[in-house]
Design a protein around this motif. Structure first.
Motif, PDB file in Angstrom:
ATOM      1  N   LEU A 230      21.134  87.893 108.724  1.00 24.11           N
ATOM      2  CA  LEU A 230      22.560  87.756 108.976  1.00 24.11           C
ATOM      3  C   LEU A 230      23.364  88.309 107.802  1.00 24.11           C
ATOM      4  O   LEU A 230      24.384  88.983 107.990  1.00 24.11           O
ATOM      5  N   LYS A 231      22.886  88.056 106.597  1.00 21.82           N
ATOM      6  CA  LYS A 231      23.555  88.592 105.408  1.00 21.82           C
ATOM      7  C   LYS A 231      23.500  90.118 105.394  1.00 21.82           C
ATOM      8  O   LYS A 231      24.483  90.785 105.060  1.00 21.82           O
ATOM      9  N   ARG A 232      22.365  90.668 105.772  1.00 20.43           N
ATOM     10  CA  ARG A 232      22.235  92.126 105.814  1.00 20.43           C
ATOM     11  C   ARG A 232      23.205  92.734 106.819  1.00 20.43           C
ATOM     12  O   ARG A 232      23.865  93.744 106.543  1.00 20.43           O
ATOM     13  N   VAL A 233      23.290  92.110 107.993  1.00 21.52           N
ATOM     14  CA  VAL A 233      24.161  92.643 109.047  1.00 21.52           C
ATOM     15  C   VAL A 233      25.625  92.559 108.640  1.00 21.52           C
ATOM     16  O   VAL A 233      26.395  93.502 108.826  1.00 21.52           O
ATOM     17  N   LYS A 234      26.038  91.451 108.053  1.00 25.54           N
ATOM     18  CA  LYS A 234      27.451  91.318 107.663  1.00 25.54           C
ATOM     19  C   LYS A 234      27.805  92.313 106.557  1.00 25.54           C
ATOM     20  O   LYS A 234      28.926  92.825 106.511  1.00 25.54           O
ATOM     21  N   ASN A 235      26.842  92.609 105.681  1.00 23.39           N
ATOM     22  CA  ASN A 235      27.085  93.628 104.650  1.00 23.39           C
ATOM     23  C   ASN A 235      27.213  95.011 105.282  1.00 23.39           C
ATOM     24  O   ASN A 235      28.081  95.804 104.900  1.00 23.39           O
ATOM     25  N   LEU A 236      26.354  95.311 106.248  1.00 27.62           N
ATOM     26  CA  LEU A 236      26.432  96.592 106.947  1.00 27.62           C
ATOM     27  C   LEU A 236      27.750  96.725 107.708  1.00 27.62           C
ATOM     28  O   LEU A 236      28.281  97.824 107.860  1.00 27.62           O
ATOM     29  N   ALA A 237      28.274  95.582 108.179  1.00 21.03           N
ATOM     30  CA  ALA A 237      29.539  95.581 108.924  1.00 21.03           C
ATOM     31  C   ALA A 237      30.745  95.669 107.994  1.00 21.03           C
ATOM     32  O   ALA A 237      31.884  95.731 108.471  1.00 21.03           O
ATOM     33  N   GLY A 238      30.521  95.639 106.699  1.00 15.47           N
ATOM     34  CA  GLY A 238      31.622  95.717 105.742  1.00 15.47           C
ATOM     35  C   GLY A 238      32.441  94.445 105.663  1.00 15.47           C
ATOM     36  O   GLY A 238      33.626  94.472 105.329  1.00 15.47           O
ATOM     37  N   ILE A 239      31.798  93.313 105.952  1.00 13.88           N
ATOM     38  CA  ILE A 239      32.487  92.021 105.912  1.00 13.88           C
ATOM     39  C   ILE A 239      32.220  91.369 104.559  1.00 13.88           C
ATOM     40  O   ILE A 239      31.057  91.159 104.189  1.00 13.88           O
ATOM     41  N   GLU A 240      33.271  91.052 103.833  1.00 14.38           N
ATOM     42  CA  GLU A 240      33.115  90.478 102.494  1.00 14.38           C
ATOM     43  C   GLU A 240      32.972  88.959 102.521  1.00 14.38           C
ATOM     44  O   GLU A 240      32.446  88.370 101.584  1.00 14.38           O
ATOM     45  N   LYS A 241      33.443  88.314 103.575  1.00  8.88           N
ATOM     46  CA  LYS A 241      33.350  86.858 103.673  1.00  8.88           C
ATOM     47  C   LYS A 241      31.886  86.424 103.776  1.00  8.88           C
ATOM     48  O   LYS A 241      31.035  87.163 104.272  1.00  8.88           O
ATOM     49  N   ARG A 242      31.633  85.220 103.305  1.00  4.28           N
ATOM     50  CA  ARG A 242      30.296  84.640 103.464  1.00  4.28           C
ATOM     51  C   ARG A 242      30.082  84.307 104.942  1.00  4.28           C
ATOM     52  O   ARG A 242      30.964  83.754 105.604  1.00  4.28           O
ATOM     53  N   VAL A 243      28.910  84.639 105.462  1.00  2.76           N
ATOM     54  CA  VAL A 243      28.607  84.361 106.865  1.00  2.76           C
ATOM     55  C   VAL A 243      27.248  83.673 106.956  1.00  2.76           C
ATOM     56  O   VAL A 243      26.251  84.182 106.443  1.00  2.76           O
ATOM     57  N   THR A 244      27.218  82.510 107.577  1.00  4.91           N
ATOM     58  CA  THR A 244      25.982  81.767 107.826  1.00  4.91           C
ATOM     59  C   THR A 244      25.979  81.342 109.296  1.00  4.91           C
ATOM     60  O   THR A 244      27.019  81.404 109.973  1.00  4.91           O
ATOM     61  N   PRO A 245      24.837  80.895 109.814  1.00 11.56           N
ATOM     62  CA  PRO A 245      24.830  80.387 111.190  1.00 11.56           C
ATOM     63  C   PRO A 245      25.844  79.273 111.413  1.00 11.56           C
ATOM     64  O   PRO A 245      26.467  79.191 112.480  1.00 11.56           O
ATOM     65  N   HIS A 246      26.042  78.417 110.411  1.00 14.87           N
ATOM     66  CA  HIS A 246      26.984  77.313 110.599  1.00 14.87           C
ATOM     67  C   HIS A 246      28.428  77.802 110.578  1.00 14.87           C
ATOM     68  O   HIS A 246      29.291  77.253 111.266  1.00 14.87           O
ATOM     69  N   ILE A 247      28.699  78.840 109.806  1.00 19.18           N
ATOM     70  CA  ILE A 247      30.044  79.418 109.819  1.00 19.18           C
ATOM     71  C   ILE A 247      30.332  80.053 111.176  1.00 19.18           C
ATOM     72  O   ILE A 247      31.460  79.983 111.683  1.00 19.18           O
ATOM     73  N   ILE A 248      29.320  80.646 111.801  1.00 15.76           N
ATOM     74  CA  ILE A 248      29.500  81.178 113.158  1.00 15.76           C
ATOM     75  C   ILE A 248      29.881  80.052 114.118  1.00 15.76           C
ATOM     76  O   ILE A 248      30.724  80.226 115.004  1.00 15.76           O
ATOM     77  N   ARG A 249      29.301  78.893 113.943  1.00 12.61           N
ATOM     78  CA  ARG A 249      29.658  77.721 114.768  1.00 12.61           C
ATOM     79  C   ARG A 249      31.130  77.347 114.559  1.00 12.61           C
ATOM     80  O   ARG A 249      31.845  77.034 115.512  1.00 12.61           O
ATOM     81  N   HIS A 250      31.598  77.413 113.334  1.00  9.93           N
ATOM     82  CA  HIS A 250      33.012  77.179 113.036  1.00  9.93           C
ATOM     83  C   HIS A 250      33.886  78.230 113.725  1.00  9.93           C
ATOM     84  O   HIS A 250      34.976  77.923 114.216  1.00  9.93           O
TER      85      HIS A 250
END
Length: 297
Positions: A230-250
């Motif tokens: 998930l961290k790799r994908v968010k970096n590839l997407a150019g997203i600077e925010k922290r992303v975890t499975p629980h943040i996706i739930r939020h």
């Protein structure tokens, strides 16, 4: 865990863990309690050189343990509070189930410190994350889409078995979520074709889990591997925010709120009985509130 004829704490810890499994606590909760009680066990053993029985442990021992966590292990107040919460659950079990006379943790108070929630992805960022995941891997595109379109916690998702996904009736069955409850959810319209493609071309068709372990298809994928990709994908997407499975739930809870979905429905989707828990997941900013406030005449 340490054990000697004059030290019986590990025996009671094992009984507690067996009890948690018997009443269907989630795997993640059981792992957390086990880790906390291992540290407590080591502390008490060292303090008394292995010469103290469970019923001799006092309220002051627990207070000393909290100081140890704060001073020696440099735990933050919320982490100390979590360890205390574990001990309260442990001692409630001892009193209620094993007839231990005194709950020495019951009256200990510790101020829980408010920790701001991490920022969530807005709808456009979530779309970008999933588009990037689709290019990255069908497996992880399916997994991350599943997390978002169900709003589920990670443990029920990664342990989901194929037999509990009913594409014909558009239903997903989670036999055990946090608190030991089961949950049925409809399959989102966007999620259904993703699941159909993935299951019809499943890389481990002979094994039960939807999200099998890449290394051992007879087991489900572990939390650490999910977070890594998930961290790799968010970096590839150019997203600077922290992303975890629980943040996706939020994100799911907040995006449903912005879509004006009734709070009762959101609670049911998240598998929560207490609406206060649901409110904790909804992160609305000033711009989200603008249209509503402008409804004033």
């Amino acid at each position: 865990m340490f054990f000697s004829p004059n030290y019986d704490l590990p025996i009671y810890v094992k009984k507690f863990i067996k009890y948690l499994k018997r009443v269907n606590y989630s795997e993640q909760t059981i792992i957390g309690y086990s880790k906390d009680l291992k540290i407590f066990n080591e502390f008490i053993y060292r303090e008394y050189q292995g010469k103290i029985m469970l019923e001799q442990v006092t309220r002051n021992d627990i207070l000393d343990y909290m100081v140890f966590l704060q001073d020696k292990r440099a735990y933050k107040p919320n982490s100390v509070y979590r360890h205390l919460s574990t001990l309260k659950s442990f001692y409630r079990f001892l009193v209620d189930e094993l007839n231990i006379k005194e709950n020495v943790a019951a009256k200990i108070r510790h101020q829980k410190v408010y920790t701001p929630l991490p920022p969530i992805l807005d709808i456009q960022e979530m779309e970008r994350l999933l588009l990037t995941a689709r290019e990255y891997s069908l497996y992880f595109f399916t997994l991350f889409s599943f997390l978002y379109y169900t709003g589920s916690r990670i443990t029920p998702v990664i342990s989901l078995e194929k037999k509990n996904v009913n594409l014909k009736d558009n239903k997903i069955y989670f036999p055990r979520i946090k608190g030991g409850e089961d949950l049925y959810l409809p399959i989102h319209n966007k999620l259904k074709p993703i699941m159909e493609t993935f299951l019809n071309n499943h890389p481990a068709p002979a094994y039960p889990f939807v999200f099998h372990s890449p290394r051992n298809p007879g087991e489900y994928i572990d939390h650490t591997t999910v977070r890594l990709h998930l961290k790799r994908v968010k970096n590839l997407a150019g997203i600077e925010k922290r992303v975890t499975p629980h943040i996706i739930r939020h994100c799911t809870a907040t995006h449903l709120t912005l879509a004006k979905v009734d709070q009762k429905f959101i609670s049911n989707i998240l598998g929560q009985k207490d609406p206060r828990s649901t409110a904790r997941y909804q992160q609305l900013n000033v711009d989200n509130l603008r249209d509503s406030l402008n409804l004033l005449p």
